[in-house]
Each structure stands twice: as C-alpha cells, then as structure tokens.
Design a protein around this motif. Structure first.
Motif, mmCIF file in Angstrom:
data_model
loop_
_atom_site.group_PDB
_atom_site.id
_atom_site.type_symbol
_atom_site.label_atom_id
_atom_site.label_comp_id
_atom_site.label_asym_id
_atom_site.label_seq_id
_atom_site.Cartn_x
_atom_site.Cartn_y
_atom_site.Cartn_z
ATOM 1 N N ARG A 225 0.872 -1.255 -0.183
ATOM 2 C CA ARG A 225 -0.025 0.052 -0.091
ATOM 3 C C ARG A 225 0.888 1.286 0.112
ATOM 4 N NH1 ARG A 225 -2.093 -3.087 4.014
ATOM 5 N NH2 ARG A 225 -1.377 -1.347 5.692
ATOM 6 N N TRP A 231 1.008 -0.496 -5.497
ATOM 7 C CA TRP A 231 -0.611 -0.337 -4.949
ATOM 8 C C TRP A 231 -1.532 -0.021 -6.129
ATOM 9 C CZ3 TRP A 231 -3.175 -2.571 -1.703
ATOM 10 C CH2 TRP A 231 -4.436 -1.890 -1.218
ATOM 11 N N ARG A 234 -3.354 -2.926 -8.127
ATOM 12 C CA ARG A 234 -4.477 -3.735 -7.478
ATOM 13 C C ARG A 234 -5.876 -3.991 -8.248
ATOM 14 N NH1 ARG A 234 -4.418 1.418 -5.529
ATOM 15 N NH2 ARG A 234 -6.470 2.505 -4.823
ATOM 16 N N SER A 243 -2.642 -7.366 1.260
ATOM 17 C CA SER A 243 -1.950 -5.947 1.086
ATOM 18 C C SER A 243 -1.290 -5.780 2.531
ATOM 19 C CB SER A 243 -2.643 -4.719 0.919
ATOM 20 O OG SER A 243 -3.361 -4.404 2.097
ATOM 21 N N PRO A 249 -5.314 0.187 7.225
ATOM 22 C CA PRO A 249 -6.346 0.560 6.144
ATOM 23 C C PRO A 249 -7.474 1.122 6.639
ATOM 24 C CG PRO A 249 -5.551 -1.708 5.842
ATOM 25 C CD PRO A 249 -5.214 -1.222 7.132
#
Length: 464
Positions: A225, A231, A234, A243, A249
């Motif tokens: 991330r 990232w 994704r 991740s 998150p």
C-alpha cells in the motif's frame, strides 16, 4: 506444458552457466534433443562440460550463429540473457518460443508456488517467508526456497511432492518472458532499476507485473500500500488481494491487510483484527526491513500460515549476507556491508537505517538511473562520501550539483573499492559507521555483488 511433452523436442539452450546447465539436464533427461550454445570458447567451459558429460548434449561454443535455429522447437535463455542479440531476435521473428527455467519449473511443479518480486527486499522477504513456512510445515512436508537465489529449483522439480511448498524469488529478468503466474504472487515495490536492461520504466513495470498477469480468480496477489506503483496494480489483479503497509487501512473490516500500529505488527482479515507480534521482535535495521517483515506476514497470511509460525520465523532473524550486514567494530568504528545495494534507491533506504555519523562508500557501474535524490540525502546524512569504480565521476557530479552552502560533506574519489576501504579507515572517527552501499552494480570490477561484498569483508577484517 508438462514435462512429458518434451520427449523428442529439439531444444536450443543459450548459455552454459547454472541455469543453462539445469535446463539442459532437465530437458535431456526428459527426452529432448538438446543443443547447448555458449559465447565462450570451449576451453573456458570445462566445468560446465564436465557437469553435463553424462548426457547426449550437442555443444556449440564461441558464439550463437542464427543457423542453430534450424528445426528448433524452443529456445531457452538464462535470466540475464540479452533478448536483443541477433539469434533471439531471429527466433522471435520465426515464432519460435523463447523460454527460461522459471517457465519450465512453473509448468512442471506439482506443489503450490509462492512468487516474490520487487525492486528491493526480495531476498530478505523470500528468506523470511521460507523461515515462516518451515515453522508451519507438517512433518512430511518439505519447503523449497529458490529462484533468483540459490540453485535453480528446476534441478529438483521431480523430487518436489504435491504437498510441499515452493517459495520463489523472481527478478524482472526472469519475469520478462513469463506466461505463467504463481498462485500467490507478491510485488513488494517497484522503483527505477535495471533500466540499462529494460530501456524504459514502463517496460520494467510490465516485466514485474507478469507475476500477477496470469493468475486466476482463486489466486492471491500481495501488494504494498505504501508503494505507488505496486498499489496501483490492485486495479489489474484477477483474483484476491492481500496488502501490507505501515498505516492501518481505512476499511479494515473488508480488507485483508498487515499494518503497524502502536508498536505492534497487526492483521485484519475476514473482519477480524488481531495482534501478530511486537515490532521489537524484529532485529533488522531500518524501516524498509520492517516493511519486508510485514510483506512476509502478508504472504504467510495468504498461504494460511499461523501467527505462531510468523513469530517463530521472524524471531532471531538477523538478516541475509550483504544486506546491511555488520562486519566488525574496529577502533570504535562499525563497518557494514550492503553490497546488494546496486541502485540509488537501495542506498537511500540504507542511509535511513543509521543515526550515527556516516562514512559512505559508493560507486561501481551505473545502471542509467538518477543519482540526484540520493546525492541530496548524502549531503544531509553523511559526513564523508568515498567514491570508487566506473560511476565515481557521475556520482561526484551529482554530489556537486546537490551541494548547498551549509553542506560540510567531504568527497574522496578512489579508483578501486580496496582503495576506498583504506581511505575510509583513514577518515574514520570513533562513533562512526562506515557503510558500503554502492548504488551501482559490481560488474566493473567483480563477478557479482556477493563477490564484491566478500572482498569488502576480507579487506575490512585485514585492517590493523
């Protein structure tokens, strides 16, 4: 393609180093007619010839004439092969498949495979994941770790059972021609690297991305991330996502993720948040190594390994040789070997791992990468920069451009690394860290970064 499909096929292998020998042996033992071509003259290939003397292999030495392509079913290359040489370009023109040992291995192996790539941290993360898998495995299971590290696993593919676990470190060179992806594939980060090989950043990203391009809806991609390029991928995964990153998150209830919070490595998965272990368990220097540990935990979570196995795998792990490796303390000065740092980005990560006054040894061969940001950091973090090798003039220019009125950085230019070690010893003061973190490759003076690191250690240990 399964291994029995090679019977009667005509195979051309380019290069007789370790990977070439592994492919030649595998193909010959599985019924293929193998021709092995190497650009070196025969008298420089006695070890390779001796290793394969029990097999009916036709040798061609001293070059790769395009005439070798006649009636060939497949051309095989090593990971570091230049795909622009005439014989490979002609093979592509003739629609002859170009493959490598990774492709053959992934098509033949029965066990589940975890693949790990990235611009930095691959070997540390792969080694950590292997240690976690060892802590998790059942008595009858075997853990196989290889790929870009160790011996080619193709040599052992017939011994790998379906209940074993395979963990592969994969470079952009190995992935460049990939058409198969591991079931669990991790992209740790993507920063400028190997542009001397790939030409553009876009081509480099495309090569790395092959590790997830051929996954299906049941497979798992592990992404970072905190790394913008990783990232962003994704949006292009075909299966599930796991991740890792330093910050929790936002939607932890619906994401599978590893993160750092209040000194704890944590996991949220299937709506459950849990502590895995204290970050104090990590013995490796630098925030980049905390990221490597979180990556290994994300991969381990994707594979179904327990938190207990994660703790056991990470506890007491002090790192891999040539990666911020402590060498010795001499006259109050600590010497570190970070020979793996073959790009400016890796040297920047190394600089952030120390608070002590730094004497930095950097140089080697340039990979057509920018030095500007590193030069700026060196002025802020080091008190002395000792430059060596082909890239020394280039780095010196970058340091001069980055110099400010308040900079007190001393810059010394040496011809060789051995001279740089002597210069560092003369400059060192008690309390300093002397860090070899070159930022360039070793190929101007050494076989590889490992040979460079070993020589550095030898010279440092000789100091009296």
């Amino acid at each position: 393609m399964k291994k029995f499909d090679w019977y009667g096929k005509k195979i051309l292998m380019l290069g007789a180093a370790r990977q070439g020998q592994a492919i030649a042996r595998y193909m010959s033992e599985h019924g293929a007619e193998v021709m092995l071509s190497d650009a070196k003259p025969f008298n420089k290939l006695f070890p390779a010839f001796d290793a394969l003397k029990d097999l009916p292999i036709h040798w061609v030495t001293g070059g790769h004439p395009v005439e070798l392509l006649s009636d060939v079913d497949s051309v095989f290359v090593t990971g570091g092969a230049d795909l622009q040489i005439p014989i490979i370009r002609e093979a592509v023109f003739r629609n002859i498949p170009i493959q490598n040992d990774t492709q053959v291995f992934l098509s033949a192996v029965q066990a589940p495979v975890i693949g790990i790539t990235g611009s930095s941290g691959k070997t540390t993360t792969t080694t950590l994941t292997g240690r976690i898998a060892e802590a998790q495995k059942k008595e009858e299971q075997h853990i196989w770790v290889g790929g870009n590290i160790g011996n080619p696993l193709l040599t052992f593919v017939d011994d790998i059972k379906k209940d074993d676990i395979v963990i592969l470190e994969l470079s952009s060179f190995q992935l460049e021609i990939a058409t198969i992806s591991p079931r669990i594939s991790a992209i740790l980060n993507i920063t400028p690297n190997h542009l001397d090989r790939h030409g553009t950043m876009e081509a480099y990203i495309a090569a790395k991305k092959h590790i997830i391009d051929y996954q299906n809806e049941m497979d798992i991609a592990v992404l970072n991330r905190d790394d913008k390029i990783s990232w962003n991928l994704r949006k292009e995964i075909h299966g599930r996502l796991m991740s890792f990153g330093f910050v929790k998150p936002v939607d932890c209830d619906h994401e599978a993720a590893i993160f750092l919070e209040n000194g704890m490595i944590k996991r949220c998965m299937k709506g459950i948040e849990e502590d895995l272990f204290s970050a104090n368990l990590i013995r490796l220097r630098g925030s980049h190594n905390i990221a490597n540990v979180m990556a290994a935990c994300a991969i381990a979570s994707a594979a179904g390994f327990s938190p207990k196995a994660m703790r056991e795998g990470i506890e007491n792990f002090s790192g891999v040789d040539h990666r911020l490796q402590w060498v010795r303390e001499f006259n109050g000065v600590n010497w570190y070997n970070d020979s793996i740092a073959t790009a400016p980005e890796r040297t920047m990560a190394a600089l952030k791992s120390f608070d002590e006054p730094l004497v930095l040894l950097l140089g080697g061969r340039d990979k057509h990468l920018p030095w500007d940001e590193l030069a700026d950091q060196i002025h802020h973090r080091a008190r002395c920069a000792i430059l060596f090798g082909e890239a020394a003039p280039l780095i010196k220019t970058a340091l001069e451009k980055a110099q400010t009125t308040d900079s007190s950085l001393a810059v010394i230019v040496c011809h060789t690394l051995q001279e740089a070690v002597a210069a560092a010893a003369s400059q060192a003061q008690a309390g300093d860290v002397i860090l070899l973190s070159p930022g360039g490759t070793s190929y101007d003076a050494f076989k590889d970064f490992e040979e460079r690191g070993k020589q550095f250690i030898e010279w440092v240990l000789q100091l009296k």
